[in-house]
Design an enzyme around this catalytic site. Structure first.
Site, short mmCIF file in Angstrom:
data_model
loop_
_atom_site.label_atom_id
_atom_site.label_comp_id
_atom_site.label_asym_id
_atom_site.label_seq_id
_atom_site.Cartn_x
_atom_site.Cartn_y
_atom_site.Cartn_z
N GLU A 1 5.02 -5.14 7.00
CA GLU A 1 4.30 -4.05 7.66
C GLU A 1 4.80 -3.78 9.08
O GLU A 1 4.74 -2.66 9.58
CB GLU A 1 2.80 -4.36 7.72
CG GLU A 1 2.09 -4.28 6.37
CD GLU A 1 2.04 -5.60 5.63
OE1 GLU A 1 2.88 -6.49 5.90
OE2 GLU A 1 1.17 -5.74 4.75
N ALA B 1 0.86 -1.18 0.00
CA ALA B 1 0.00 0.00 0.00
C ALA B 1 0.90 1.23 0.00
O ALA B 1 2.06 1.17 0.42
CB ALA B 1 -0.91 -0.02 1.22
N GLU C 1 -0.57 -9.40 -0.53
CA GLU C 1 -1.97 -9.70 -0.23
C GLU C 1 -2.83 -9.68 -1.49
O GLU C 1 -3.71 -10.52 -1.67
CB GLU C 1 -2.49 -8.70 0.81
CG GLU C 1 -1.83 -8.91 2.17
CD GLU C 1 -2.11 -7.79 3.16
OE1 GLU C 1 -1.94 -6.60 2.77
OE2 GLU C 1 -2.49 -8.08 4.30
N GLY D 1 0.64 -5.07 1.01
CA GLY D 1 -0.59 -5.16 0.23
C GLY D 1 -0.37 -5.78 -1.15
O GLY D 1 -1.30 -6.35 -1.73
#
Ligand code: CO8
Length: 261
Positions: free
Chosen positions: A135, A68, A115, A112
Site C-alpha cells: 500500500e 482492494a 489481510e 487487502g
C-alpha cells in the site's frame, strides 16, 4: 446468501466443506464492496448451515486477491472512507464467523488480499504464492489489519520490511516466517485445503469452535486472561456428549462417532 446469485465469487460445497472462490479474474480478484458483501453473505450462510463444518476461501492460480480495488478507491475523499460506507463497512464480517475458515492461497495475496488471508484461521499456500503489503506505493498504509496481524504472525522486522519497502514474501519465506501453515505444489493446493477441512469436519463442532475462539483470544488481552478463558472453555466441553464419546472411544481403542458435527 444474497438474494441474487453472486457475481464476484462462486460458492460450492464438498461434503461438509463450504468453498468460496473469489472470482474477478480480470482484476486479479481485486476486492470491491460487492465482492466483500458477497463473501460475507456466503460465509455467514455457511456458518449458519448445520451441514457445514468448515470453510475454505480461495482465489485463482494467478491471484488469491491483488488487494482492494484501486480503481474504485482512487477518487475517494477522506470523508468517503472515514464515514465507513465505502471501503470499511463490510470487512469485519469474516471476523464474526465462528466455524473455521481456511485460506487456500495461490498467486498474489497483496494488500487487502494478504489481510483477508490473515483474517482466516490459517493459510495453506501454493508454492507460487506471494504475500505483500504494498500500500505504501499508493500513498496509503494497510487498512484491514495488515500492520496488526502481520507482526503477530511474522514479527516486527519482516513486517516493517514488507510494509515500508513493499517487498513481497514468497511461499517458502512465508512458511519459514510463520505466516502460512503449509506450502504445497500448486496443483495440490485444493486437495490439501480440503483434506484439512475434512479432518476438521470430522471432529466435534463445539470443541472446534471453542478451540478457534480460545486461540483468537490469545491475540487480545493478557496471558492470564487468555489462560483463564481457555480454562473455562475447557471445563465447559466436559458438559458435551462428544467429550464422553471422544474419551470413551480412545479408552476402548475405536473411532469416535461425534454427534455434534
Ligand atoms: N485493484 C484493481 N485492479 C487491479 C488490482 C487492484 N488491486 N491489481 C491488479 N489489477 C488489475 C490491473 O489493473 C490489470 O487490469 P487491466 O488488465 O485492465 O490493465 C489486471 O488486474 C492485471 O494486472 P497487471 O497487468 O498489473 O498484472 P501483472 O501480472 O503485471 O502484475 C500485480 C500483478 C503485481 C499484482 C499488479 O497488478 C499489482 O501491483 N497490483 C496492485 C497490488 C496492490 O497495490 N495492492 C494493494 C491495493 S491497496 C489495498 O489493498 C488496501 C486495502 C485496504 C482495505 C481497507 C478495508 C477496511
Amino acid at each position: 446468501m444474497t438474494a441474487t446469485s453472486p457475481e464476484c465469487i462462486t460458492v460450492r460445497t464438498e461434503g461438509r466443506v463450504g468453498i468460496v472462490t473469489l472470482n474477478r479474474p480480470k482484476q486479479l480478484n481485486a476486492l470491491n464492496n460487492q465482492l466483500m458483501d458477497e463473501l460475507g453473505a456466503a460465509l455467514k450462510a455457511f456458518d449458519a448451515d448445520q451441514d457445514i463444518g468448515c470453510m475454505i476461501v480461495t482465489g485463482s492460480e494467478k491471484a488469491f486477491a491483488a488487494g482492494a480495488d484501486i480503481g474504485a478507491m482512487a477518487t475517494y475523499t477522506f470523508a468517503d472512507v472515514y464515514n465507513g460506507d465505502y471501503i470499511t463497512r463490510n470487512w469485519e464480517t469474516i471476523r464474526a464467523i465462528r466455524k473455521p475458515v481456511i485460506a487456500a492461497v495461490s498467486g498474489f495475496a497483496l494488500g487487502g488480499g494478504c489481510e483477508l488471508a490473515m483474517m482466516c484461521d490459517f493459510i495453506i499456500a501454493a508454492d507460487n504464492a506471494k504475500f505483500g503489503q504494498p500500500e505504501i506505493k499508493l500513498g496509503i498504509i494497510p487498512g484491514a489489519g495488515g500492520t496488526q496481524r502481520l507482526p503477530r504472525a511474522v514479527g516486527k522486522a519482516k513486517t516493517m520490511d514488507m510494509v515500508l519497502t513493499s517487498r513481497m514474501m514468497d511461499a517458502t519465506e512465508a512458511e519459514r516466517a510463520g505466516l502460512v501453515s503449509r506450502v504445497v505444489p500448486l496443483d495440490k493446493l485444493m486437495d490439501e485445503a480440503l483434506g484439512a477441512a475434512l479432518v476438521i469436519c470430522g471432529l466435534s463442532l463445539p470443541s472446534v469452535m471453542a478451540a478457534k475462539e480460545a486461540v483468537n483470544r490469545s491475540f487480545e488481552g493478557t496471558l492470564s486472561d487468555g489462560v483463564m478463558f481457555e480454562r473455562r472453555l475447557f471445563h465447559a466441553l466436559f458438559a458435551t456428549e462428544d467429550q464422553k464419546e471422544g474419551m470413551d472411544a480412545f479408552v476402548n481403542k475405536r473411532k469416535p462417532d461425534f454427534k455434534n458435527r
